[in-house]
Design a protein around this motif. Structure first.
Motif, PDB file in Angstrom:
ATOM      1  N   GLY A 125       0.928  -1.078  -0.075  1.00 38.09           N
ATOM      2  CA  GLY A 125      -0.013  -0.004   0.102  1.00 38.09           C
ATOM      3  C   GLY A 125       0.867   1.400  -0.041  1.00 38.09           C
ATOM      4  N   ARG A 126       0.663   2.221   0.826  1.00 33.02           N
ATOM      5  CA  ARG A 126       1.196   3.293   0.909  1.00 33.02           C
ATOM      6  C   ARG A 126       2.577   3.450   1.357  1.00 33.02           C
ATOM      7  N   LEU A 127       3.195   2.310   1.703  1.00 30.60           N
ATOM      8  CA  LEU A 127       4.667   2.083   2.208  1.00 30.60           C
ATOM      9  C   LEU A 127       5.350   2.667   0.892  1.00 30.60           C
ATOM     10  N   LEU A 128       5.023   2.421  -0.281  1.00 25.89           N
ATOM     11  CA  LEU A 128       5.648   2.622  -1.583  1.00 25.89           C
ATOM     12  C   LEU A 128       5.649   4.085  -2.003  1.00 25.89           C
ATOM     13  N   GLU A 129       4.520   4.680  -1.405  1.00 23.08           N
ATOM     14  CA  GLU A 129       4.144   6.201  -1.851  1.00 23.08           C
ATOM     15  C   GLU A 129       5.072   7.197  -1.392  1.00 23.08           C
ATOM     16  N   SER A 130       5.889   6.910  -0.362  1.00 26.89           N
ATOM     17  CA  SER A 130       6.664   7.980   0.354  1.00 26.89           C
ATOM     18  C   SER A 130       8.025   7.528   0.318  1.00 26.89           C
ATOM     19  N   GLU A 131       9.000   8.462   0.221  1.00 23.86           N
ATOM     20  CA  GLU A 131      10.430   8.444   0.345  1.00 23.86           C
ATOM     21  C   GLU A 131      10.674   7.977   1.910  1.00 23.86           C
ATOM     22  N   TRP A 132       9.886   8.355   2.806  1.00 24.26           N
ATOM     23  CA  TRP A 132      10.126   7.684   4.200  1.00 24.26           C
ATOM     24  C   TRP A 132      10.236   6.284   4.405  1.00 24.26           C
ATOM     25  N   THR A 133       9.533   5.464   3.548  1.00 23.63           N
ATOM     26  CA  THR A 133       9.786   4.108   3.745  1.00 23.63           C
ATOM     27  C   THR A 133       9.945   3.278   2.435  1.00 23.63           C
ATOM     28  N   LEU A 134       9.907   3.829   1.328  1.00 23.87           N
ATOM     29  CA  LEU A 134      10.360   2.984  -0.103  1.00 23.87           C
ATOM     30  C   LEU A 134      11.449   2.391  -0.029  1.00 23.87           C
ATOM     31  N   ALA A 135      12.669   2.894   0.229  1.00 24.28           N
ATOM     32  CA  ALA A 135      13.835   2.242  -0.061  1.00 24.28           C
ATOM     33  C   ALA A 135      13.931   1.265   1.202  1.00 24.28           C
ATOM     34  N   PRO A 136      13.617   1.196   2.453  1.00 29.88           N
ATOM     35  CA  PRO A 136      13.727   0.199   3.286  1.00 29.88           C
ATOM     36  C   PRO A 136      12.726  -0.860   3.050  1.00 29.88           C
ATOM     37  N   VAL A 137      11.605  -0.438   2.519  1.00 33.50           N
ATOM     38  CA  VAL A 137      10.579  -1.518   2.273  1.00 33.50           C
ATOM     39  C   VAL A 137      10.890  -2.645   1.151  1.00 33.50           C
ATOM     40  N   VAL A 138      11.585  -1.828   0.225  1.00 29.36           N
ATOM     41  CA  VAL A 138      11.965  -2.610  -1.180  1.00 29.36           C
ATOM     42  C   VAL A 138      13.141  -3.356  -0.686  1.00 29.36           C
ATOM     43  N   GLU A 139      14.067  -2.807   0.260  1.00 26.51           N
ATOM     44  CA  GLU A 139      14.991  -3.488   0.589  1.00 26.51           C
ATOM     45  C   GLU A 139      14.955  -4.944   1.354  1.00 26.51           C
ATOM     46  N   GLU A 140      13.834  -4.675   2.155  1.00 28.45           N
ATOM     47  CA  GLU A 140      13.334  -5.823   2.848  1.00 28.45           C
ATOM     48  C   GLU A 140      12.765  -6.747   2.012  1.00 28.45           C
ATOM     49  N   VAL A 141      12.048  -6.541   0.767  1.00 28.07           N
ATOM     50  CA  VAL A 141      11.379  -7.741   0.036  1.00 28.07           C
ATOM     51  C   VAL A 141      12.504  -8.436  -0.581  1.00 28.07           C
ATOM     52  N   PHE A 142      13.845  -7.641  -0.975  1.00 27.88           N
ATOM     53  CA  PHE A 142      14.762  -8.432  -1.766  1.00 27.88           C
ATOM     54  C   PHE A 142      16.033  -9.017  -0.868  1.00 27.88           C
ATOM     55  N   ALA A 143      15.621  -8.845   0.538  1.00 29.18           N
ATOM     56  CA  ALA A 143      16.390  -9.785   1.438  1.00 29.18           C
ATOM     57  C   ALA A 143      16.352 -11.267   0.825  1.00 29.18           C
ATOM     58  N   PRO A 144      17.451 -12.035   0.985  1.00 26.08           N
ATOM     59  CA  PRO A 144      17.389 -13.315   0.543  1.00 26.08           C
ATOM     60  C   PRO A 144      16.569 -14.201   1.201  1.00 26.08           C
ATOM     61  N   ASP A 145      16.387 -14.070   2.434  1.00 27.47           N
ATOM     62  CA  ASP A 145      15.211 -15.127   3.076  1.00 27.47           C
ATOM     63  C   ASP A 145      13.786 -14.726   2.568  1.00 27.47           C
ATOM     64  N   ALA A 146      13.589 -13.340   2.381  1.00 22.30           N
ATOM     65  CA  ALA A 146      12.336 -12.788   1.856  1.00 22.30           C
ATOM     66  C   ALA A 146      12.215 -13.301   0.377  1.00 22.30           C
ATOM     67  N   ILE A 147      13.137 -13.377  -0.378  1.00 25.40           N
ATOM     68  CA  ILE A 147      13.059 -14.065  -1.694  1.00 25.40           C
ATOM     69  C   ILE A 147      12.484 -15.313  -1.715  1.00 25.40           C
ATOM     70  N   LYS A 148      13.065 -16.104  -0.850  1.00 25.21           N
ATOM     71  CA  LYS A 148      12.785 -17.429  -0.738  1.00 25.21           C
ATOM     72  C   LYS A 148      11.245 -17.694  -0.704  1.00 25.21           C
ATOM     73  N   ASP A 149      10.667 -16.779   0.238  1.00 24.64           N
ATOM     74  CA  ASP A 149       9.192 -16.949   0.728  1.00 24.64           C
ATOM     75  C   ASP A 149       8.551 -16.441  -0.538  1.00 24.64           C
ATOM     76  N   ASP A 150       8.999 -15.450  -1.217  1.00 28.96           N
ATOM     77  CA  ASP A 150       8.400 -15.008  -2.727  1.00 28.96           C
ATOM     78  C   ASP A 150       8.255 -15.798  -3.284  1.00 28.96           C
ATOM     79  N   LEU A 151       9.397 -16.795  -3.661  1.00 29.04           N
ATOM     80  CA  LEU A 151       9.424 -17.713  -4.609  1.00 29.04           C
ATOM     81  C   LEU A 151       8.226 -18.722  -4.478  1.00 29.04           C
ATOM     82  N   LEU A 152       8.255 -19.244  -3.091  1.00 26.92           N
ATOM     83  CA  LEU A 152       7.169 -20.063  -2.897  1.00 26.92           C
ATOM     84  C   LEU A 152       5.998 -19.671  -3.101  1.00 26.92           C
TER      85      LEU A 152
END
Lengths: 177, 113
Positions: free
Chosen positions: A85-112
């Motif tokens: 949602g709105r976490l991508l709208e703002s520079e307050w949260t955009l980069a850290p949220v994207v960083e979190e999604v690209f973390a290796p463990d998170a990617i494993k979950d995303d692939l599943l």
């Protein structure tokens, strides 16, 4: 097969999984564009500078930066992942949220999660398997076709129809811990 | 529900990579919390430390802002709350307070003509 081809096959699914998490399933085509774009850049850059020490990380970082570009440019005109949602709208949260999604463990979950999402109830079993092989495991349409002993055109149609169903499904299958 | 703007002051820019990561995680957590409760009207953005100030009829341009580091607005957001007391209560979760910064809570003024 060139070593970079093998690498691209292995990484494509992981990149698609992370990118659809950010862009939303309805933007599957956009995620595929970003992956293609990252591969093209890799071929260009590596031709001159040689392959980096950790090519997977290089590809992921490139896809991530490209995703940030896309989000910054299009966030007022497009809706992306409803879960973020709105976490991508703002520079307050955009980069850290994207960083979190690209973390290796998170990617494993995303692939599943993507694999489960490919098993959409509206898709026949062949279509589910074809999608998983092509979108997430890096097999070409030709390879998927010969695995099913079916024609290239028919397989291509099956995959593109499957992608449309996925893109229309709005939400990703959720994996809970 | 009324609208309020939060101005954040005193962002610590001298943090190490590690501290910075922790700080951003706190911000994300706070945004998630406010967002889930439907308080974010517009999430706003952090702001760079310096820019230009244009002033007067002469439209003079200076490097700015002049204020001391702790007084420079480091970002803003627009929230929805019942009243100013509620808005102030919401602002108390802001991670900037842990770092010695401040949140200015200002009701949006509505002109009725």
């Amino acid at each position: 097969m060139a070593p970079s081809d093998l690498l691209f096959r292995r990484e494509a699914g992981r990149m698609i999984a992370a990118l659809t998490r950010i862009f939303g399933m309805h933007n599957l085509a956009l995620a595929e564009d970003v992956v293609q774009d990252a591969f093209c850049r890799a071929v260009e850059v590596w031709k001159f500078r040689g392959m980096p020490e950790n090519p997977s990380a290089w590809l992921m970082a490139t896809a991530k930066n490209r995703a940030l570009d896309v989000l910054r440019r299009q966030r007022t005109a497009h809706t992306f992942a409803p879960e973020l949602g709105r976490l991508l709208e703002s520079e307050w949260t955009l980069a850290p949220v994207v960083e979190e999604v690209f973390a290796p463990d998170a990617i494993k979950d995303d692939l599943l999660r993507m694999m489960f999402s490919c098993c959409h109830p509206r898709l026949a079993e062949e279509a589910r398997v074809a999608l998983i092989l092509h979108v997430l495991c890096g097999f070409s349409v030709g390879e998927v076709a010969s695995a099913f002993m079916s024609g290239h055109a028919a397989t291509e149609k099956r995959i593109s129809r499957g992608k449309k169903v996925l893109a229309g499904s709005k939400r990703l299958f959720e994996v809970y811990h | 529900m009324s609208e309020f703007t939060f101005f954040f002051r005193g962002r610590d820019r001298s943090q190490s990579q590690d501290q910075m990561q922790k700080t951003t995680q706190r911000w994300v957590a706070w945004f998630k919390e406010l967002g889930e409760k439907g308080h974010i009207k517009y999430p706003g953005h952090p702001l760079e430390h310096t820019g230009k100030v244009v002033s007067g009829k002469q439209k003079n341009v200076h490097d700015g802002p002049y204020a001391e580091a702790k007084d420079v607005v480091g970002g803003y957001m627009l929230i929805e709350a019942r009243d100013i007391t509620h808005a102030v209560e919401l602002s108390k979760g802001c991670p900037i307070l842990e770092a010695g910064g401040s949140v200015e809570v200002r009701p949006v003024e509505k002109f009725n003509m």
